[in-house]
Scaffold this motif. Sequence first.
Motif, PDB file in Angstrom:
ATOM      1  N   SER A   1      36.887  39.780  30.992  1.00 31.90           N
ATOM      2  CA  SER A   1      37.949  39.165  30.179  1.00 31.90           C
ATOM      3  C   SER A   1      38.992  38.593  30.915  1.00 31.90           C
ATOM      4  CB  SER A   1      38.414  39.961  28.882  1.00 31.90           C
ATOM      5  OG  SER A   1      39.128  41.043  29.620  1.00 31.90           O
ATOM      6  N   GLN A   2      39.718  37.678  30.268  1.00 33.19           N
ATOM      7  CA  GLN A   2      40.979  37.045  30.905  1.00 33.19           C
ATOM      8  C   GLN A   2      41.940  38.315  31.501  1.00 33.19           C
ATOM      9  OE1 GLN A   2      41.298  33.637  31.459  1.00 33.19           O
ATOM     10  NE2 GLN A   2      42.949  34.397  32.781  1.00 33.19           N
ATOM     11  N   SER A   3      42.076  39.137  30.572  1.00 36.52           N
ATOM     12  CA  SER A   3      43.119  40.387  30.968  1.00 36.52           C
ATOM     13  C   SER A   3      42.793  41.114  32.087  1.00 36.52           C
ATOM     14  CB  SER A   3      43.553  41.279  29.797  1.00 36.52           C
ATOM     15  OG  SER A   3      42.300  41.543  29.314  1.00 36.52           O
ATOM     16  N   GLN A   4      41.303  41.317  32.175  1.00 35.72           N
ATOM     17  CA  GLN A   4      40.707  42.166  33.256  1.00 35.72           C
ATOM     18  C   GLN A   4      40.784  41.721  34.513  1.00 35.72           C
ATOM     19  OE1 GLN A   4      36.862  42.839  31.712  1.00 35.72           O
ATOM     20  NE2 GLN A   4      37.256  44.810  30.760  1.00 35.72           N
ATOM     21  N   PHE A   5      40.594  40.080  34.390  1.00 39.28           N
ATOM     22  CA  PHE A   5      40.731  39.263  35.636  1.00 39.28           C
ATOM     23  C   PHE A   5      42.103  39.048  36.128  1.00 39.28           C
ATOM     24  CE2 PHE A   5      40.148  35.250  38.045  1.00 39.28           C
ATOM     25  CZ  PHE A   5      38.920  35.491  38.845  1.00 39.28           C
ATOM     26  N   ASP A   6      42.986  38.972  35.049  1.00 43.45           N
ATOM     27  CA  ASP A   6      44.276  38.871  35.530  1.00 43.45           C
ATOM     28  C   ASP A   6      44.883  40.068  36.282  1.00 43.45           C
ATOM     29  OD1 ASP A   6      44.410  36.335  34.642  1.00 43.45           O
ATOM     30  OD2 ASP A   6      45.303  36.832  32.841  1.00 43.45           O
ATOM     31  N   SER A   7      44.384  41.233  35.894  1.00 39.97           N
ATOM     32  CA  SER A   7      44.803  42.284  36.515  1.00 39.97           C
ATOM     33  C   SER A   7      44.287  42.522  38.041  1.00 39.97           C
ATOM     34  CB  SER A   7      44.545  43.556  35.724  1.00 39.97           C
ATOM     35  OG  SER A   7      42.892  43.712  35.924  1.00 39.97           O
ATOM     36  N   LEU A   8      43.561  41.715  38.363  1.00 42.80           N
ATOM     37  CA  LEU A   8      43.164  41.832  39.969  1.00 42.80           C
ATOM     38  C   LEU A   8      44.155  41.366  40.814  1.00 42.80           C
ATOM     39  CD1 LEU A   8      39.329  40.256  39.415  1.00 42.80           C
ATOM     40  CD2 LEU A   8      40.035  42.681  39.544  1.00 42.80           C
ATOM     41  N   ASP A   9      44.130  41.899  42.044  1.00 45.92           N
ATOM     42  CA  ASP A   9      45.133  41.485  42.818  1.00 45.92           C
ATOM     43  C   ASP A   9      44.740  39.939  43.438  1.00 45.92           C
ATOM     44  OD1 ASP A   9      46.200  43.898  42.990  1.00 45.92           O
ATOM     45  OD2 ASP A   9      44.905  44.637  44.766  1.00 45.92           O
ATOM     46  N   GLU A  10      45.981  39.312  43.531  1.00 45.38           N
ATOM     47  CA  GLU A  10      45.733  38.003  44.194  1.00 45.38           C
ATOM     48  C   GLU A  10      45.074  37.842  45.506  1.00 45.38           C
ATOM     49  OE1 GLU A  10      46.536  33.821  44.088  1.00 45.38           O
ATOM     50  OE2 GLU A  10      47.222  35.651  42.343  1.00 45.38           O
ATOM     51  N   ASN A  11      45.070  38.701  46.233  1.00 45.95           N
ATOM     52  CA  ASN A  11      44.294  38.730  47.381  1.00 45.95           C
ATOM     53  C   ASN A  11      42.808  38.677  47.149  1.00 45.95           C
ATOM     54  OD1 ASN A  11      46.396  38.758  48.948  1.00 45.95           O
ATOM     55  ND2 ASN A  11      46.456  41.091  49.263  1.00 45.95           N
ATOM     56  N   ASN A  12      42.290  39.512  46.027  1.00 45.84           N
ATOM     57  CA  ASN A  12      40.813  39.569  45.566  1.00 45.84           C
ATOM     58  C   ASN A  12      40.631  38.036  45.003  1.00 45.84           C
ATOM     59  OD1 ASN A  12      40.457  42.110  46.247  1.00 45.84           O
ATOM     60  ND2 ASN A  12      41.173  43.167  44.316  1.00 45.84           N
ATOM     61  N   ARG A  13      41.194  37.594  44.273  1.00 42.44           N
ATOM     62  CA  ARG A  13      40.980  36.225  43.750  1.00 42.44           C
ATOM     63  C   ARG A  13      41.030  35.179  44.932  1.00 42.44           C
ATOM     64  NH1 ARG A  13      45.108  35.919  38.629  1.00 42.44           N
ATOM     65  NH2 ARG A  13      46.313  37.145  40.119  1.00 42.44           N
TER      66      ARG A  13
END
Length: 398
Positions: free
Chosen positions: A331-343
């Motif tokens: 989901s959008q909230s789950q993906f936003d909770s990831l670190d910037e480095n992971n993305r």
Amino acid sequence: MLRQLSVPPRPDDVSSVRPDRLGSGCQQAAVRMEMAAVTQRSRGGGGGFAVCQRSVTPWWRLAVLLFSVSSLPAAAALVEGLYCGTEVCYDVLGVTREASKAEIARAYRQLARRYHPDRFRPGEPGSEGETQESAQKKFLLIVTAYETLKDEDTRRDYDYMLDHPEEYYQHYYAYYRRQLTPKVDVRVVILVTICAISIFQYYSWHSSYNEAINYLATVPKYRIQATEIAKQQGLLNRTKEKGKNRRSKEEIREQEEEVIRDIIKTKIDIKGGYQKPNLSDILLCQIVLFPYYMTNYVTWYVSWIYRFTICREEYGNEEKLYLIRRYMKMSQSQFDSLDENNRQSFLDKQLWIKENYEVYKKEQEEEMKIKMATDPRMKRYRRWMKNEGPGRLTFIDD
């Protein structure tokens, strides 16, 4: 030479009569039977005369048919269990079918004052021969008649039943449909239900968010950081208080805890199920804003098809992250909770390409298998599942 004269046969000489000159049907049969009888008499035997009987319907069959028709039940407009039963509601109130609502209400009030169980007195003028039980039954019948005739729709159905007594099933359907139909508008019920669900949603989310903040306030890492920020902002500088304005240690401690909690709320962005509640996320707002969201989605989808399917434009970072999130089924909230480095690592590995993501997924699965095989905790877990399992209770001394 003498002329031969034709002598007519005698009546009893039936043998000389030609059957083809007789009538057809019953007459020929009678002649044949008569010929047989005469021949038998001529031989010395007895006999009789045959009589041609007409095919006549027996009179008793007609009588039975008439009796059956007369015994059929006549269509009765008054059915027990519907409205006033075998009584006519107009006659119960003493009004005509053309009476207005005011006349019906006036007749009901007069009869209700007379037969109400609290006001009925046996022996009063107009109520001779009435008992308390009969008066109570009479009052219930009066109330039923008034409830039937005061409503225009119910009165219309009742008049239709009086005019068309043969439509039994239609009368039952109309009566029980109005009896079982909810009196409150369904739209009001749906609106109240949605509002109740929305209030419960917001209260539940707010409680979960407060629990998360209270937990983070006990974690040393976040508590120390929040305390340092509060000191830098001068929120925890204790001033000497004298006289009546002096506070107790418990009040000072409670104020410090409130300051730390406020700093944690502002500095920490919680995602997932414990995130800060937003009014736009509750059910009522979602339903109200559904046309807006639907319009935005259709516009975005058409733009996506036009830009990347028809015009063959290259994906931007936002579009690439969207494809990666869709492949990962997050989901959008789950993906936003990831670190910037992971993305950023997802972008570096070009996971928006389907083939690259499939390779990455297989690599992650292999790493997880190796980790589960070498991790001591996973070994203990597998050993526990093999020896004891989740369905057993054991008591360990140590």
